[in-house]
Design a protein around this motif. Structure first.
Motif, short mmCIF file in Angstrom:
data_model
loop_
_atom_site.label_atom_id
_atom_site.label_comp_id
_atom_site.label_asym_id
_atom_site.label_seq_id
_atom_site.Cartn_x
_atom_site.Cartn_y
_atom_site.Cartn_z
N VAL A 163 49.34 35.81 39.37
CA VAL A 163 48.41 34.25 38.81
C VAL A 163 47.29 35.12 38.43
O VAL A 163 46.85 34.25 37.39
CB VAL A 163 48.48 33.29 39.66
CG1 VAL A 163 47.23 32.53 39.62
CG2 VAL A 163 49.78 32.74 40.82
N ALA A 164 46.39 35.81 39.23
CA ALA A 164 45.33 36.80 39.22
C ALA A 164 45.22 36.73 37.68
O ALA A 164 44.06 36.84 36.62
CB ALA A 164 44.63 37.28 39.85
N LYS A 165 46.30 37.27 36.86
CA LYS A 165 45.87 38.10 35.40
C LYS A 165 46.20 36.85 34.80
O LYS A 165 45.51 37.47 33.41
CB LYS A 165 47.48 39.28 35.49
CG LYS A 165 47.03 40.40 36.76
CD LYS A 165 48.40 41.69 36.43
CE LYS A 165 48.19 43.22 37.08
NZ LYS A 165 49.27 43.66 36.82
N ALA A 225 42.81 45.85 38.62
CA ALA A 225 43.62 46.06 37.82
C ALA A 225 43.28 44.94 36.61
O ALA A 225 43.75 43.79 35.96
CB ALA A 225 44.79 45.23 38.57
N LEU A 226 42.07 44.06 36.85
CA LEU A 226 41.47 42.95 36.27
C LEU A 226 40.69 43.09 34.55
O LEU A 226 40.02 44.06 35.22
CB LEU A 226 40.78 42.32 36.89
CG LEU A 226 42.02 41.33 37.51
CD1 LEU A 226 40.98 40.56 39.41
CD2 LEU A 226 43.05 40.46 37.80
N THR A 227 40.43 42.52 34.22
CA THR A 227 39.69 43.31 32.93
C THR A 227 38.72 42.42 33.58
O THR A 227 37.48 43.29 33.21
CB THR A 227 39.92 41.43 31.28
OG1 THR A 227 40.97 41.96 31.26
CG2 THR A 227 39.01 42.19 30.17
N THR A 228 38.34 41.40 33.88
CA THR A 228 36.84 40.80 34.30
C THR A 228 36.68 41.46 35.96
O THR A 228 37.28 39.99 36.45
CB THR A 228 36.16 40.54 33.86
OG1 THR A 228 36.72 39.58 32.72
CG2 THR A 228 34.83 39.58 34.53
N PRO A 229 36.35 42.23 37.28
CA PRO A 229 36.38 42.29 38.06
C PRO A 229 35.30 40.98 38.22
O PRO A 229 34.68 40.28 38.45
CB PRO A 229 35.16 43.18 38.69
CG PRO A 229 35.22 43.81 37.24
CD PRO A 229 35.84 42.82 36.60
N VAL A 230 36.10 40.05 39.80
CA VAL A 230 35.53 38.72 40.68
C VAL A 230 35.60 39.22 42.09
O VAL A 230 35.35 40.20 42.70
CB VAL A 230 36.58 38.33 40.69
CG1 VAL A 230 37.04 37.20 38.83
CG2 VAL A 230 38.24 38.10 41.17
N ALA A 252 37.48 32.71 40.05
CA ALA A 252 36.22 32.62 40.94
C ALA A 252 36.14 33.66 41.98
O ALA A 252 35.61 34.22 42.25
CB ALA A 252 35.82 31.40 41.04
N GLY A 253 37.78 34.53 42.68
CA GLY A 253 37.68 34.87 43.28
C GLY A 253 38.54 35.17 44.23
O GLY A 253 39.61 34.15 44.29
N GLY A 292 40.23 45.08 47.60
CA GLY A 292 39.82 44.88 46.90
C GLY A 292 39.36 44.96 45.65
O GLY A 292 39.55 44.44 44.97
N ALA A 293 38.99 45.90 45.98
CA ALA A 293 38.08 47.35 44.82
C ALA A 293 39.22 47.68 43.98
O ALA A 293 39.00 47.76 42.75
CB ALA A 293 37.56 48.35 45.25
#
Length: 267
Positions: free
Chosen positions: A15-17, A46-51, A30-31, A40-41
């Motif tokens: 879902v996050a991706k 794995a994300l384009t934009t860290p949250v 948003a987080g 968490g790091a």
């Protein structure tokens, strides 16, 4: 709307991706909650934009919607603060709503919403429709591969070695409420079904171990004054976790698509 995720396992990460790709119009990732700062790091990579990474007692302060993707034992850790904050809680551990009438009542007081996606079950649209009339009976038979049941606490109470069975073996039959107490990690599908229809006390369930299966199989039978139907679904496992169906994360994504769409198809 700002979306947070509690539990970044196979479902949460999928879902996050989807949120990270920006394909869900009107929704912002948003987080999330992580078991540790290092975890968490790792997940943020794995994300384009860290949250941001939040605690479960504070994520609702920063999000409009929180998706719960936790082990059953951790459900209350996220559910209670989200409901107190008056936000929307998307529940994957549907079995944990059984016996939590207090949570539903508190949501009425705080203005919170609790949404249960269809997850790995089909036929919920039809069940909700026939429940508008007279719903007479709802039964669900869940058959699982042996490996998917070996860690169930209930096995300590029965004299059977599932690794040696050659034929399908019925472990338990009863109401969804009764079976949820013994198989809390295996009845989310049945719990969602019961909440949409007759309730957990009147919805009947059987749980089977089947050595011939490689995927979970759910078969539901419904009788009512308007329609009788039987549906079956066999779910393919996710790539990240063989114990989790791929369709579960996809059902959350489909829910989000519907929440922001100008065209809604289905009940």
């Amino acid at each position: 709307m700002k979306v947070g995720i509690a539990g970044m396992g196979a479902v949460g990460l999928s879902v996050a991706k989807a949120l990270d790709r920006g394909t869900l119009q009107g929704l912002e990732f948003a987080g999330f909650c992580a078991s540790s700062d290092s975890r968490g790091a790792e997940l943020n990579k794995a994300l384009t934009t860290p949250v941001p990474i939040y605690g479960m007692d504070s994520i609702a302060d920063h999000c409009d919607i929180v998706v719960e993707c936790l082990p059953p034992a951790r459900f209350a850790d996220i559910a209670d603060p989200v409901i107190e904050a008056g936000k929307t809680l998307v529940v994957l551990s549907a079995s944990q709503l059984l016996g939590r009438a207090d949570l539903i009542e508190r949501a009425k007081e705080t203005g919170a919403r609790i949404i249960v996606p269809s997850g790995a079950m089909l036929g919920i649209d039809a069940l909700k429709a026939v429940a508008v009339g007279e719903l007479k009976s709802v039964t669900i038979k869940t058959s699982k591969p042996v490996a998917g049941l070996l860690n169930a606490p209930y096995l300590a109470k029965v004299d059977v070695d599932l690794t040696k069975i050659k034929e399908p073996y019925r472990l338990m039959a009863g109401s969804v409420s009764e079976i949820a107490k013994e198989f809390p990690a295996n009845v989310n599908v049945a719990a969602a079904l019961s909440l949409a229809g007759l309730g957990p006390e009147r919805t009947k369930m059987e749980i089977w171990a089947d050595p011939s299966l490689s995927h979970n199989l759910h078969t539901v039978g419904v009788t009512s004054d308007s329609s009788d139907f039987t549906v079956s679904i066999q779910n393919r496992p996710s790539d990240e976790n063989p114990a989790t169906g791929r369709i579960t994360a996809q059902s959350v994504i489909a829910l989000f698509q519907q929440m922001t769409s100008n065209l809604i198809v289905g009940t």
